[in-house]
Design a protein around this motif. Structure first.
Motif, mmCIF file in Angstrom:
data_model
loop_
_atom_site.group_PDB
_atom_site.id
_atom_site.type_symbol
_atom_site.label_atom_id
_atom_site.label_comp_id
_atom_site.label_asym_id
_atom_site.label_seq_id
_atom_site.Cartn_x
_atom_site.Cartn_y
_atom_site.Cartn_z
ATOM 1 N N VAL A 205 0.856 -1.184 0.000
ATOM 2 C CA VAL A 205 0.000 0.000 0.000
ATOM 3 C C VAL A 205 0.891 1.233 0.000
ATOM 4 O O VAL A 205 1.758 1.357 0.874
ATOM 5 C CB VAL A 205 -0.890 0.047 1.272
ATOM 6 C CG1 VAL A 205 -1.811 1.253 1.242
ATOM 7 C CG2 VAL A 205 -1.663 -1.222 1.462
ATOM 8 N N PRO A 206 0.704 2.144 -0.954
ATOM 9 C CA PRO A 206 1.463 3.396 -0.892
ATOM 10 C C PRO A 206 1.138 4.119 0.416
ATOM 11 O O PRO A 206 -0.012 4.132 0.871
ATOM 12 C CB PRO A 206 0.963 4.189 -2.105
ATOM 13 C CG PRO A 206 0.396 3.152 -3.024
ATOM 14 C CD PRO A 206 -0.145 2.070 -2.137
ATOM 15 N N THR A 207 2.144 4.717 1.020
ATOM 16 C CA THR A 207 1.965 5.373 2.313
ATOM 17 C C THR A 207 0.819 6.378 2.280
ATOM 18 O O THR A 207 0.029 6.455 3.224
ATOM 19 C CB THR A 207 3.280 6.068 2.736
ATOM 20 O OG1 THR A 207 4.321 5.094 2.758
ATOM 21 C CG2 THR A 207 3.153 6.709 4.096
ATOM 22 N N GLY A 208 0.676 7.116 1.202
ATOM 23 C CA GLY A 208 -0.385 8.121 1.083
ATOM 24 C C GLY A 208 -1.786 7.533 1.080
ATOM 25 O O GLY A 208 -2.753 8.240 1.360
ATOM 26 N N GLU A 209 -1.916 6.252 0.776
ATOM 27 C CA GLU A 209 -3.234 5.604 0.757
ATOM 28 C C GLU A 209 -3.586 4.941 2.090
ATOM 29 O O GLU A 209 -4.684 4.408 2.240
ATOM 30 C CB GLU A 209 -3.289 4.558 -0.361
ATOM 31 C CG GLU A 209 -3.242 5.170 -1.742
ATOM 32 C CD GLU A 209 -3.315 4.114 -2.846
ATOM 33 O OE1 GLU A 209 -3.818 3.002 -2.589
ATOM 34 O OE2 GLU A 209 -2.855 4.421 -3.952
ATOM 35 N N LEU A 210 -2.674 4.969 3.050
ATOM 36 C CA LEU A 210 -2.954 4.400 4.367
ATOM 37 C C LEU A 210 -3.876 5.322 5.153
ATOM 38 O O LEU A 210 -3.750 6.548 5.061
ATOM 39 C CB LEU A 210 -1.658 4.217 5.166
ATOM 40 C CG LEU A 210 -0.722 3.103 4.745
ATOM 41 C CD1 LEU A 210 0.603 3.227 5.506
ATOM 42 C CD2 LEU A 210 -1.348 1.742 4.998
ATOM 43 N N PRO A 211 -4.793 4.753 5.940
ATOM 44 C CA PRO A 211 -5.572 5.602 6.852
ATOM 45 C C PRO A 211 -4.616 6.299 7.822
ATOM 46 O O PRO A 211 -3.533 5.775 8.127
ATOM 47 C CB PRO A 211 -6.467 4.608 7.597
ATOM 48 C CG PRO A 211 -6.424 3.335 6.814
ATOM 49 C CD PRO A 211 -5.141 3.343 6.050
ATOM 50 N N ALA A 212 -4.992 7.445 8.322
ATOM 51 C CA ALA A 212 -4.116 8.250 9.187
ATOM 52 C C ALA A 212 -3.530 7.457 10.358
ATOM 53 O O ALA A 212 -2.319 7.556 10.612
ATOM 54 C CB ALA A 212 -4.870 9.482 9.676
ATOM 55 N N PRO A 213 -4.309 6.645 11.078
ATOM 56 C CA PRO A 213 -3.702 5.900 12.195
ATOM 57 C C PRO A 213 -2.628 4.910 11.726
ATOM 58 O O PRO A 213 -1.640 4.684 12.425
ATOM 59 C CB PRO A 213 -4.879 5.152 12.824
ATOM 60 C CG PRO A 213 -6.095 5.852 12.340
ATOM 61 C CD PRO A 213 -5.753 6.462 11.027
ATOM 62 N N MET A 214 -2.801 4.356 10.542
ATOM 63 C CA MET A 214 -1.811 3.410 10.024
ATOM 64 C C MET A 214 -0.558 4.141 9.543
ATOM 65 O O MET A 214 0.546 3.617 9.651
ATOM 66 C CB MET A 214 -2.397 2.556 8.893
ATOM 67 C CG MET A 214 -3.516 1.614 9.340
ATOM 68 S SD MET A 214 -2.937 0.278 10.429
ATOM 69 C CE MET A 214 -3.273 0.911 12.042
ATOM 70 N N ARG A 215 -0.706 5.376 9.028
ATOM 71 C CA ARG A 215 0.465 6.181 8.664
ATOM 72 C C ARG A 215 1.268 6.522 9.916
ATOM 73 O O ARG A 215 2.502 6.462 9.913
ATOM 74 C CB ARG A 215 0.047 7.460 7.933
ATOM 75 C CG ARG A 215 -0.256 7.262 6.470
ATOM 76 C CD ARG A 215 -0.307 8.573 5.704
ATOM 77 N NE ARG A 215 -1.180 9.580 6.290
ATOM 78 C CZ ARG A 215 -2.483 9.700 6.040
ATOM 79 N NH1 ARG A 215 -3.081 8.881 5.200
ATOM 80 N NH2 ARG A 215 -3.189 10.662 6.612
ATOM 81 N N THR A 216 0.569 6.863 10.988
ATOM 82 C CA THR A 216 1.235 7.172 12.257
ATOM 83 C C THR A 216 1.977 5.942 12.774
ATOM 84 O O THR A 216 3.118 6.030 13.228
ATOM 85 C CB THR A 216 0.203 7.655 13.293
ATOM 86 O OG1 THR A 216 -0.457 8.809 12.768
ATOM 87 C CG2 THR A 216 0.854 7.976 14.619
ATOM 88 N N ARG A 217 1.327 4.793 12.686
ATOM 89 C CA ARG A 217 1.938 3.541 13.140
ATOM 90 C C ARG A 217 3.170 3.210 12.301
ATOM 91 O O ARG A 217 4.202 2.788 12.835
ATOM 92 C CB ARG A 217 0.902 2.414 13.055
ATOM 93 C CG ARG A 217 1.419 1.069 13.419
ATOM 94 C CD ARG A 217 1.554 0.915 14.921
ATOM 95 N NE ARG A 217 1.856 -0.470 15.197
ATOM 96 C CZ ARG A 217 2.859 -0.872 15.944
ATOM 97 N NH1 ARG A 217 3.626 -0.003 16.544
ATOM 98 N NH2 ARG A 217 3.082 -2.145 16.133
ATOM 99 N N LEU A 218 3.082 3.388 10.994
ATOM 100 C CA LEU A 218 4.214 3.135 10.104
ATOM 101 C C LEU A 218 5.386 4.038 10.472
ATOM 102 O O LEU A 218 6.533 3.583 10.550
ATOM 103 C CB LEU A 218 3.807 3.342 8.646
ATOM 104 C CG LEU A 218 4.914 3.226 7.602
ATOM 105 C CD1 LEU A 218 5.540 1.834 7.610
ATOM 106 C CD2 LEU A 218 4.371 3.563 6.215
#
Length: 193
Positions: free
Chosen positions: A115-128
């Motif tokens: 999944v491209p980082t920009g397509e992750l939901p906000a909580p998953m971007r934070t977790r990444l």
């Protein structure tokens, strides 16, 4: 072999192996884990975690902390830990799960897709971002729609036949290990026979 929910009494065992493997233990709760065991010996072979991220916008499910002990690697243990975690996430009402992988090809065989980082939901971007701060290597965000999950038959069969391959056999202690020359040593109760 089988995979079951972890028990509270396994908390120390889990934490020890999570630390030894360098896995993420953020917000650790033993009840979030599953454990793979040998049916005959009850020897633990592997584990993994289902972590739910609750937010105002919705809840997100992450598979994390997946580890297999060295003596059990390459025998489908990790695959069955993942399968059990996917089942549990479906039982919890999730249609999609996320994972962050250093080895994305391993998860891809089950139907996970990058999944491209920009397509992750906000909580998953934070977790990444948090995982990238604490772990080394190229971490790839992965997503699985549960209906896409597939267990490769070779891993299912390997799991049925899994056995501990303990290559650290303890050698028998010899007098030389204690600095004793067995050719010239005398012993307290030596009768000279």
């Amino acid at each position: 072999m089988y995979v079951r929910d972890a028990k509270n009494r396994e908390e120390v065992w889990l934490l020890d192996h999570i630390e030894a493997m360098g896995l993420d233990d953020a917000a650790f709760r033993s009840r979030d884990y599953v454990v793979a065991l040998d049916e005959e010996t009850n020897e633990k072979a592997g584990f993994g975690r289902l972590r739910v991220h609750k937010t105002d916008e919705g809840d997100y499910c992450e598979l994390t902390g997946i580890g297999v002990l060295d003596a059990w690697r390459g025998q489908g243990v990790g695959a069955h830990v993942i399968e059990r975690l996917v089942e549990k996430s479906g039982d919890a009402g999730f249609d999609v799960v996320y994972s962050f992988a250093l080895e994305p090809t391993y998860l891809a065989q089950f139907g996970f897709e990058p999944v491209p980082t920009g397509e992750l939901p906000a909580p998953m971007r934070t977790r990444l971002a948090a995982k990238r701060e604490t772990m080394t290597g190229d971490i790839v965000p992965m997503r699985l729609s549960l209906e896409q999950f597939e267990m490769p038959e070779r891993l299912r069969e390997a799991f049925k036949m899994a056995v501990s391959v303990d290559d650290e056999s303890t050698p028998e202690e010899a007098p030389e290990d204690f600095g004793i020359d067995p050719e010239s040593a005398t012993y307290k109760y030596d009768t000279g026979r």
